[in-house]
Motif scaffolding. Structure first.
Motif, short mmCIF file in Angstrom:
data_model
loop_
_atom_site.label_atom_id
_atom_site.label_comp_id
_atom_site.label_asym_id
_atom_site.label_seq_id
_atom_site.Cartn_x
_atom_site.Cartn_y
_atom_site.Cartn_z
N TYR A 144 4.00 -34.80 15.58
CA TYR A 144 4.68 -33.98 14.53
C TYR A 144 4.68 -32.75 14.78
O TYR A 144 5.00 -31.88 13.59
N MET A 145 4.26 -32.06 15.68
CA MET A 145 4.70 -30.50 15.98
C MET A 145 6.18 -30.28 16.06
O MET A 145 6.94 -31.29 16.75
N GLY A 146 6.80 -29.37 15.42
CA GLY A 146 8.42 -29.23 15.42
C GLY A 146 8.90 -29.43 16.79
O GLY A 146 10.04 -30.04 16.90
N ALA A 147 8.21 -28.74 17.68
CA ALA A 147 9.00 -28.86 18.88
C ALA A 147 9.02 -30.14 19.74
O ALA A 147 9.99 -30.41 20.47
N ALA A 148 8.31 -31.08 19.10
CA ALA A 148 8.22 -32.68 19.67
C ALA A 148 9.16 -33.57 18.92
O ALA A 148 9.65 -34.59 19.55
N TRP A 149 9.83 -33.22 17.77
CA TRP A 149 10.39 -33.94 17.05
C TRP A 149 11.86 -34.19 17.95
O TRP A 149 12.37 -33.42 18.63
N PRO A 150 12.03 -35.52 17.90
CA PRO A 150 13.28 -35.98 18.19
C PRO A 150 14.76 -35.24 17.88
O PRO A 150 14.48 -34.93 16.54
N VAL B 90 10.26 -39.76 10.38
CA VAL B 90 8.95 -38.99 10.18
C VAL B 90 9.15 -37.83 11.40
O VAL B 90 8.43 -38.05 12.25
N GLY B 91 9.91 -36.87 11.20
CA GLY B 91 9.89 -35.81 12.26
C GLY B 91 11.24 -36.15 13.00
O GLY B 91 11.36 -36.78 13.92
N GLY B 92 12.18 -35.23 12.57
CA GLY B 92 13.51 -35.36 13.36
C GLY B 92 14.42 -34.06 12.97
O GLY B 92 14.23 -33.64 11.96
N ARG B 93 15.04 -33.49 14.00
CA ARG B 93 15.99 -32.36 13.84
C ARG B 93 17.20 -32.79 14.23
O ARG B 93 17.43 -33.56 15.21
N ASP B 94 18.24 -32.17 13.40
CA ASP B 94 19.47 -32.40 13.55
C ASP B 94 19.84 -34.02 13.65
O ASP B 94 20.47 -34.47 14.70
N VAL B 95 19.49 -34.70 12.39
CA VAL B 95 19.94 -36.10 12.34
C VAL B 95 21.05 -36.22 11.45
O VAL B 95 21.16 -35.73 10.36
#
Length: 341
Positions: free
Chosen positions: A80-86, A107-112
């Motif tokens: 759940y560190m932001g850099a690791a989000w898919p 539960v943790g995703g960027r640009d979805v």
């Protein structure tokens, strides 16, 4: 180069589950993958039918049917560190149903992007929530032009078609930030249509949300920090803007008001919601969820040409059906189409 997994025929080609590598590094994470033209089924309701784990990016799932699984689609950025989000994950033009839990869980995703999907009929599971889309951690999320429905009867408690908000108990590494919810049609759900609980920067525009009787089309809530952790402010829905929607009812159980709320139509109850709100019948062609005419507007609807194009330039330029929203847009997910003589 892109890897494409393409079925020769969507109905006859069946795959039992997809997953990206669980403990991927930057160099081994799945990337630049297209999955299309087939049916994906979950395994006994204990595993996600499609699982996208940390580090994966540029994944597109298009024109597939996904049936069953713990979730039809699970996007999880643990630890759940932001850099690791898919990131850069798109699911479009697909049929998602039959999960034992949430149909889509992030539960943790960027640009979805979740666009133009039919999200319906989760399994009736009294031991778990079965939301349509539940988002616990995201940044730059787009939920646009999806259709939600489920049966009216079942043992499952109240769920939501769309629920956005922090993890409970509180986890500072999980936030739901910059979410755009537009042109969605919710035609029956055993719980709220759209519920927000601890979101940052959210646009809710041109949705038609009509869950079953006694449920609310749109709800904002605060959690109790003594029970859920964090501070009271952490559970506020900050920088929220809501306009051009049609809701059956609204529940505003939050101490912080939206920064902008205008031009919504509320069909049940005497109370409006925001500036220039309307109350009363929307005058739909039909509310039959099996009809292609469901929740289209009649010419006499007060929603026709009564929306606005502000704020932030975020009013969608087309509707759920791809019709242009020229001039003053209508309220709700579907524009009135003037008959051609």
């Amino acid at each position: 180069s892109r890897v494409s997994i393409r079925g020769a025929d969507r109905r006859s080609v069946h795959v039992q589950g997809f997953s990206t590598l669980t403990n991927a590094s930057t160099s081994t994470a799945a990337a630049n993958v297209l999955i299309t033209g087939l049916t994906i089924s979950g395994s006994g309701g204990t595993h996600d039918a499609v699982r996208i784990n940390k580090g994966a990016h540029d994944i597109e799932i298009a024109e597939v049917s996904i049936e069953g699984g713990r979730h039809c689609i699970g996007i999880n950025g643990y630890p759940y560190m932001g850099a690791a989000w898919p990131y850069k994950i798109t699911v479009r033009n697909s049929d998602l149903s039959g999960s034992t839990g949430d149909i889509v869980q992030i539960v943790g995703g960027r640009d979805v992007v979740l666009r133009h999907n039919f999200i319906h009929d989760p399994q009736d599971n009294p031991d778990d929530h079965v939301d349509g889309i539940q988002v616990i951690g995201s940044d730059d999320l787009r939920i646009v032009g999806n259709f939600f429905t489920e049966p009216a009867e079942g043992a499952t408690g109240y769920n939501q078609a769309i629920i956005l908000g922090r993890a409970d108990p509180y986890d500072r590494s999980l936030t739901v930030r910059e979410s755009y919810v537009a042109n969605n049609l919710i035609s029956g759900w055993r719980g709220s249509g759209i519920l927000l609980a601890g979101t940052e920067i959210t646009w809710v525009v041109n949705n038609t949300s009509m869950p079953y009787r006694d449920q609310s089309g749109f709800v904002t809530v605060d959690k109790n920090p003594s029970a859920s952790g964090g501070t009271a402010e952490a559970w506020y829905n900050t920088d929220l803007k809501v306009w051009n929607n049609i809701f059956n009812k609204v529940g505003t159980n939050s101490k912080l008001d939206p920064v902008f709320v205008s031009n919504n139509l509320i069909t049940d109850g005497a109370g409006g919601y925001g500036e220039y709100s309307l109350t009363g019948r929307a005058r739909f062609v039909t509310t039959d969820p099996t009809s292609s005419e469901r929740y289209k507007l009649k010419a006499t609807s007060p929603a026709v040409d009564s929306g606005i194009t502000t704020p932030d330039g975020m009013t969608p330029q087309t509707d759920l059906d791809g019709l242009s929203r020229r001039g003053l847009p209508d309220r709700g997910a579907r524009e009135y189409l003037t008959p051609v003589s």
